[in-house]
Design a protein around this motif. Structure first.
Motif, PDB file in Angstrom:
ATOM      1  N   ALA A  58       0.749  -1.094  -0.166  1.00 46.06           N
ATOM      2  CA  ALA A  58      -0.089  -0.030   0.018  1.00 46.06           C
ATOM      3  C   ALA A  58       1.024   1.206  -0.026  1.00 46.06           C
ATOM      4  CB  ALA A  58      -0.978  -0.035   1.271  1.00 46.06           C
ATOM      5  N   ARG A  59       1.943   1.256   0.607  1.00 48.66           N
ATOM      6  CA  ARG A  59       3.011   2.502   0.780  1.00 48.66           C
ATOM      7  C   ARG A  59       3.866   2.206  -0.600  1.00 48.66           C
ATOM      8  NH1 ARG A  59       3.501   0.861   6.347  1.00 48.66           N
ATOM      9  NH2 ARG A  59       5.665   0.495   5.931  1.00 48.66           N
ATOM     10  N   THR A  60       3.823   1.309  -1.419  1.00 51.45           N
ATOM     11  CA  THR A  60       4.591   1.123  -2.534  1.00 51.45           C
ATOM     12  C   THR A  60       6.070   0.834  -2.115  1.00 51.45           C
ATOM     13  OG1 THR A  60       4.899   3.311  -3.136  1.00 51.45           O
ATOM     14  CG2 THR A  60       3.204   2.215  -4.325  1.00 51.45           C
ATOM     15  N   GLN A  61       6.211   0.086  -0.990  1.00 52.95           N
ATOM     16  CA  GLN A  61       7.674  -0.298  -0.576  1.00 52.95           C
ATOM     17  C   GLN A  61       7.948  -1.850  -0.741  1.00 52.95           C
ATOM     18  OE1 GLN A  61       7.576   1.204   3.512  1.00 52.95           O
ATOM     19  NE2 GLN A  61       7.987   3.449   3.018  1.00 52.95           N
ATOM     20  N   ARG A  62       9.019  -2.040  -0.825  1.00 57.22           N
ATOM     21  CA  ARG A  62       9.530  -3.480  -0.970  1.00 57.22           C
ATOM     22  C   ARG A  62      10.020  -3.875   0.424  1.00 57.22           C
ATOM     23  NH1 ARG A  62      13.640  -4.100  -3.182  1.00 57.22           N
ATOM     24  NH2 ARG A  62      13.256  -6.183  -3.834  1.00 57.22           N
ATOM     25  N   MET A  63       9.975  -5.248   0.382  1.00 60.53           N
ATOM     26  CA  MET A  63      10.533  -6.159   1.395  1.00 60.53           C
ATOM     27  C   MET A  63      11.869  -6.401   1.180  1.00 60.53           C
ATOM     28  SD  MET A  63       9.633  -7.927   4.235  1.00 60.53           S
ATOM     29  CE  MET A  63      10.873  -8.947   5.492  1.00 60.53           C
ATOM     30  N   SER A  64      12.657  -6.158   1.991  1.00 65.05           N
ATOM     31  CA  SER A  64      13.996  -6.210   1.776  1.00 65.05           C
ATOM     32  C   SER A  64      14.732  -7.581   1.915  1.00 65.05           C
ATOM     33  CB  SER A  64      15.039  -5.363   2.768  1.00 65.05           C
ATOM     34  OG  SER A  64      14.952  -3.899   2.222  1.00 65.05           O
ATOM     35  N   GLY A  65      15.558  -8.146   1.263  1.00 67.35           N
ATOM     36  CA  GLY A  65      16.220  -9.386   1.448  1.00 67.35           C
ATOM     37  C   GLY A  65      15.391 -10.520   0.833  1.00 67.35           C
ATOM     38  N   PHE A  66      14.737 -10.427  -0.045  1.00 67.65           N
ATOM     39  CA  PHE A  66      13.826 -11.436  -0.728  1.00 67.65           C
ATOM     40  C   PHE A  66      14.153 -11.142  -2.374  1.00 67.65           C
ATOM     41  CE2 PHE A  66      12.393 -11.617   3.656  1.00 67.65           C
ATOM     42  CZ  PHE A  66      11.999 -12.848   3.775  1.00 67.65           C
ATOM     43  N   GLY A  67      14.453 -12.272  -3.063  1.00 64.13           N
ATOM     44  CA  GLY A  67      14.600 -12.255  -4.574  1.00 64.13           C
ATOM     45  C   GLY A  67      15.921 -11.822  -4.691  1.00 64.13           C
ATOM     46  N   GLY A 103       1.851 -16.560  -5.344  1.00 59.68           N
ATOM     47  CA  GLY A 103       2.133 -16.883  -6.739  1.00 59.68           C
ATOM     48  C   GLY A 103       3.392 -16.253  -6.934  1.00 59.68           C
ATOM     49  N   LYS A 104       4.117 -15.520  -5.927  1.00 61.42           N
ATOM     50  CA  LYS A 104       5.388 -14.961  -6.285  1.00 61.42           C
ATOM     51  C   LYS A 104       6.511 -16.063  -5.924  1.00 61.42           C
ATOM     52  CE  LYS A 104       3.876 -10.562  -5.292  1.00 61.42           C
ATOM     53  NZ  LYS A 104       3.933  -9.488  -4.387  1.00 61.42           N
ATOM     54  N   LYS A 105       7.415 -16.144  -6.682  1.00 63.48           N
ATOM     55  CA  LYS A 105       9.021 -16.682  -6.226  1.00 63.48           C
ATOM     56  C   LYS A 105       9.830 -15.800  -5.809  1.00 63.48           C
ATOM     57  CE  LYS A 105      10.884 -20.896  -5.942  1.00 63.48           C
ATOM     58  NZ  LYS A 105      10.782 -21.598  -4.780  1.00 63.48           N
ATOM     59  N   LEU A 106       9.725 -15.413  -4.554  1.00 57.56           N
ATOM     60  CA  LEU A 106      10.647 -14.606  -3.908  1.00 57.56           C
ATOM     61  C   LEU A 106      11.531 -15.297  -2.648  1.00 57.56           C
ATOM     62  CD1 LEU A 106       8.862 -11.022  -4.161  1.00 57.56           C
ATOM     63  CD2 LEU A 106      11.180 -11.801  -5.458  1.00 57.56           C
ATOM     64  N   PRO A 107      12.115 -16.312  -2.861  1.00 58.52           N
ATOM     65  CA  PRO A 107      12.713 -16.879  -1.613  1.00 58.52           C
ATOM     66  C   PRO A 107      13.745 -15.561  -0.860  1.00 58.52           C
ATOM     67  CG  PRO A 107      13.992 -17.575  -3.521  1.00 58.52           C
ATOM     68  CD  PRO A 107      12.752 -16.656  -4.265  1.00 58.52           C
ATOM     69  N   ILE A 108      13.988 -15.953   0.415  1.00 59.62           N
ATOM     70  CA  ILE A 108      14.947 -15.121   0.868  1.00 59.62           C
ATOM     71  C   ILE A 108      16.308 -15.217   0.355  1.00 59.62           C
ATOM     72  CG2 ILE A 108      15.481 -16.853   2.638  1.00 59.62           C
ATOM     73  CD1 ILE A 108      15.360 -14.608   4.808  1.00 59.62           C
ATOM     74  N   ASN A 109      16.847 -14.093   0.160  1.00 56.20           N
ATOM     75  CA  ASN A 109      18.310 -14.234  -0.247  1.00 56.20           C
ATOM     76  C   ASN A 109      19.471 -14.120   0.690  1.00 56.20           C
ATOM     77  OD1 ASN A 109      18.979 -11.532   0.500  1.00 56.20           O
ATOM     78  ND2 ASN A 109      17.863 -10.706  -1.686  1.00 56.20           N
ATOM     79  N   ASP A 134      21.598 -11.980   1.854  1.00 53.19           N
ATOM     80  CA  ASP A 134      21.294 -10.628   2.805  1.00 53.19           C
ATOM     81  C   ASP A 134      20.340 -10.841   3.805  1.00 53.19           C
ATOM     82  OD1 ASP A 134      23.467  -9.570   1.185  1.00 53.19           O
ATOM     83  OD2 ASP A 134      22.262  -8.208   0.145  1.00 53.19           O
ATOM     84  N   GLY A 135      19.109 -11.337   3.302  1.00 53.98           N
ATOM     85  CA  GLY A 135      17.936 -11.452   4.074  1.00 53.98           C
ATOM     86  C   GLY A 135      18.303 -12.549   5.204  1.00 53.98           C
ATOM     87  N   ALA A 136      19.075 -13.545   4.699  1.00 51.63           N
ATOM     88  CA  ALA A 136      19.339 -14.661   5.823  1.00 51.63           C
ATOM     89  C   ALA A 136      20.087 -14.323   6.892  1.00 51.63           C
ATOM     90  CB  ALA A 136      20.010 -15.927   4.942  1.00 51.63           C
ATOM     91  N   ILE A 137      21.232 -13.482   6.357  1.00 52.86           N
ATOM     92  CA  ILE A 137      22.230 -12.875   7.408  1.00 52.86           C
ATOM     93  C   ILE A 137      21.430 -11.812   8.201  1.00 52.86           C
ATOM     94  CG2 ILE A 137      24.249 -11.671   7.527  1.00 52.86           C
ATOM     95  CD1 ILE A 137      25.246 -12.541   4.873  1.00 52.86           C
ATOM     96  N   GLY A 138      20.702 -10.984   7.740  1.00 55.88           N
ATOM     97  CA  GLY A 138      19.990 -10.332   8.913  1.00 55.88           C
ATOM     98  C   GLY A 138      19.321 -11.009   9.732  1.00 55.88           C
ATOM     99  N   ALA A 139      18.292 -11.992   9.177  1.00 58.63           N
ATOM    100  CA  ALA A 139      17.644 -12.880  10.074  1.00 58.63           C
ATOM    101  C   ALA A 139      18.483 -13.359  11.083  1.00 58.63           C
ATOM    102  CB  ALA A 139      16.619 -13.807   9.431  1.00 58.63           C
ATOM    103  N   ILE A 140      19.546 -14.022  10.781  1.00 57.05           N
ATOM    104  CA  ILE A 140      20.334 -14.769  11.542  1.00 57.05           C
ATOM    105  C   ILE A 140      21.087 -13.853  12.663  1.00 57.05           C
ATOM    106  CG2 ILE A 140      22.205 -16.388  11.829  1.00 57.05           C
ATOM    107  CD1 ILE A 140      21.494 -17.587   9.111  1.00 57.05           C
ATOM    108  N   LEU A 141      21.620 -13.091  11.999  1.00 58.36           N
ATOM    109  CA  LEU A 141      22.072 -11.671  13.020  1.00 58.36           C
ATOM    110  C   LEU A 141      21.498 -11.248  14.160  1.00 58.36           C
ATOM    111  CD1 LEU A 141      24.495  -9.899  10.787  1.00 58.36           C
ATOM    112  CD2 LEU A 141      25.178 -11.676  12.359  1.00 58.36           C
ATOM    113  N   ALA A 142      19.988 -11.011  13.716  1.00 57.03           N
ATOM    114  CA  ALA A 142      19.055 -10.385  14.512  1.00 57.03           C
ATOM    115  C   ALA A 142      18.578 -11.525  15.685  1.00 57.03           C
ATOM    116  CB  ALA A 142      17.748 -10.198  13.888  1.00 57.03           C
ATOM    117  N   ASP A 143      18.600 -12.783  15.351  1.00 53.35           N
ATOM    118  CA  ASP A 143      18.066 -13.802  16.175  1.00 53.35           C
ATOM    119  C   ASP A 143      19.266 -14.061  17.060  1.00 53.35           C
ATOM    120  OD1 ASP A 143      16.012 -14.476  15.762  1.00 53.35           O
ATOM    121  OD2 ASP A 143      16.012 -16.187  14.132  1.00 53.35           O
TER     122      ASP A 143
END
Lengths: 260, 260, 260, 260
Positions: free
Chosen positions: D137-146, D187-193, D195-204
């Motif tokens: 809705a805010r025309t923003q993107r999820m970072s770290g996927f695709g 219907g979108k094939k946007l696996p975590i990439n 960068d996203g994996a590193i962000g998730a793991i570092l945050a955990d």
């Protein structure tokens, strides 16, 4: 160990900023930026003609489009979302031996020719011939002559005319002419380029070779700021900044208004 | 995917360098560096008075001694044996929100006051009062007013006088005056400082806030070059660059010669 | 003119990133960062002991508190509101001939001693004596010996022990010992320092002197990141970053847990 | 005004360098560089499995060939004759919001999803769906996927496997999986990439988002050093560094030896 140190550039006191002894507020409106640059680097104010020459020198190098590595580096860094200052800094960091450095190198080489000629203008042609032969033997090149793009750079002629007016054409400019004659005599068309001309003139003005690259940095920052601002305003982040692929779409060629 | 891109700054062709349509060789000797800076950033040449004002603006910020972090960073990097360009770049990288940024911030805040006053000069005092109250409520500060060292900075008065001459004192300068009156009314002595004055004047000249820090970079590079050259010439490598411990040992205070 | 160019470092293809031929996904979890650094700079994987040695080398230089100019430059730039990356970059730019450069310089000087000894371990003492005499005659110094703060740096002993384990103590380490003996014989207490030890060991591992400063940059970036993050979190913008005035208030001295 | 300041990172005393309380000489040979990076940034030593995970994280980002702007900027600056440190610094300066920044952005966005789910793993799918709808809705993107190049990046699977082993897959990794499911459902094939994996793991692992770009810098410096060294060794100064035109000519694909 004492931690005090000395500086001879600018004196700061409450309500007073003095550059090399002169109140900045008095300099403002009375001297051009070119004259102030001369003052801060040399310690003394230039005369009026030299001040104009200084402005012409920095104006001559204010930008060279998208071709130089400083602009490509600045735009590449800007494309990552860097700030204006970091992007411009990347451009400044690109001004080195191979980019802008011809100014300093040429000034040093002309100095060596002058030494070889024992500062006698009559001996400059012979000294230049000998010096170029030595360079060739060491497979080195004379800096500041010839150009990738320009064969008769109008900036060069203009610089020499303004230097003449300012009485700033001493032995280095004469040595540069001797080198040109020497190249011509050997069948090579290698006229002095804008970097070589600036190096010769700055040397005749008494600038030390090691600050000459600094003058090129001073001159080029407005171009870098303009390129980074354009990159931020017109381009998408993370685009490929491909050298040699820029198409100019700015104002068409136009004449200076008479009022300038 | 095409790799071409556009730029509207400088057109390069064999034996021709045109900035915003004007041949650099024609600009040289006819316009000051300040006017050329205006041209490259704004796209058009300034009139003669505005050109002089531009020179005064960049002269006003050419150096501020050894106190600013840009000089301390540049000298610290230089003390490690870095090149002139890397050292100057470290100085440029220090020009950010908190250093030089008051120019841009003040221009933006004055713009908000003008908006609040609906561009009506009569309403600027009320708008400034309301705006300052809002800032206070958010525990934020007005940028560009007051100074660590200077209480009556002569550069500021000089800038406003030259801006007046150039007819460049529009709503932003008037809004700045309204802010000063407002501070005075509440018993605070917070005159506009040199950064605030430059921000107000550049905004009245039509510069976008986001390039204003760029003008500060352009102005400050000669100072940075002078400091790095002095560091390289006078100081030992790896010395401690201690802030606030520099003693000025340059030329004594002197008057501008009449001939300038 | 073709615009293609070659690189032998990393091959990128869809779903594949290979460093010097090895799939990064395979390297992950199987080799330490130190081993990966060896691989990317040398082109081949190290054996296990050399990998551990590489980790020890970069760990040894991960930080040296607030004393080095790289930290002071990074913090000074950070204090202006610069980004993390610009601040860290200012620190990196400070790693030069006089800061970190002892690693490379020492390696080169040891190389000259080895050459003088015609690669014969028996002749290293005589060669070192002659070399130091020549240096003295040219009023130059041997790099990598003695330290401003540390007289018996425990990092040095540890490095040599680990190098011994890895079988990485060749002619350069032996030449370093010869230099120490030579200093001692002349009554000077100038033991090899951590930079000298790293230079000797890297040279014996086969690293070229010109990338050794690069290893120091690799090692020091975590320290720079930690200092900039601390500056941003704990300090006020535009504070004076005064060298030598930092007081450590972190965890007290503690022993490594047995489980590590 | 006192000039003292505090730092909690490294304590320097004669013959002693302690990082977060631990003697560097003791750390050397006992902990990997990845573990030392964790220590200096977090203040405590990681357990053995987390130490290995840290090494894997920095190894995963050690280089990505000639495609990223950091490499192009570093090589462009190097081509002007800049030093190794200035060239590497230009690369570091390119690590920003749009380059490497997905690590931090993704970690922040996953944190927002976790908050929306009130830290309840059962509610992550619903929270992810709602969050993605809001972004759209805010025309923003999820970072770290695709990813531009990789659709099934083997580095990502490897990172998650190692994180699992280290017990470091908490709510952020689970939230990342929820986002993947959500994309797949629409219907979108946007696996975590990666960068996203590193962000998730570092945050955990408990890293603050604002230092995550710092980890990317730490990881990437060896790649930058290798590229600059290659540029200096193999390329002519002032060549055009054309993005996308590099041809890999290094070692062919090869398997890890069993001995590693």
């Amino acid at each position: 160990m004492t931690d005090t140190w000395n500086t001879a550039i600018t004196e700061i006191a409450p309500n007073s900023v003095r550059v090399r002894g002169y109140d900045i507020a008095e300099l403002m409106g009375h001297v051009s930026f070119g004259a102030a640059v001369y003052l801060i680097l040399r310690g003394e104010l230039p005369d009026a003609a030299t001040g104009r020459l200084m402005d012409a020198i920095v104006v001559s190098s204010i930008d060279h489009g998208q071709t130089p590595p400083s602009v490509l580096a600045a735009r590449t860094v800007a494309s990552t979302g860097a700030t204006l200052s970091a992007s411009v800094a990347a451009g400044i960091m690109s001004i080195n031996r191979h980019h802008g450095g011809a100014i300093e190198n040429c000034a040093r080489q002309l100095g060596q020719i002058i030494e070889k000629a024992e500062k006698d203008p009559e001996k400059l042609d012979a000294a230049a011939t000998a010096f170029l032969a030595e360079l060739k033997a060491r497979t080195q090149r004379m800096s500041g002559f010839g150009h990738r793009i320009h064969t008769a750079d109008p900036r060069t002629a203009r610089l020499f005319a303004l230097a003449q007016e300012a009485g700033a054409t001493g032995l280095h400019v004469q040595a540069a002419r001797a080198v040109e004659r020497c190249f011509e005599a050997s069948g090579k068309k290698l006229p002095i380029n804008v970097d070589g001309a600036i190096g010769a003139i700055l040397a005749d003005l008494g600038f030390a070779p090691e600050v000459m690259n600094g003058l090129f940095m001073i001159a080029r920052v407005p171009g870098l700021v303009a390129h980074v601002a354009e990159e931020q305003a017109r381009m998408k982040p993370m685009r490929r900044v491909v050298p040699g692929k820029a198409i100019y779409d700015g104002p068409e060629a136009r004449k200076l208004p008479d009022t300038v």
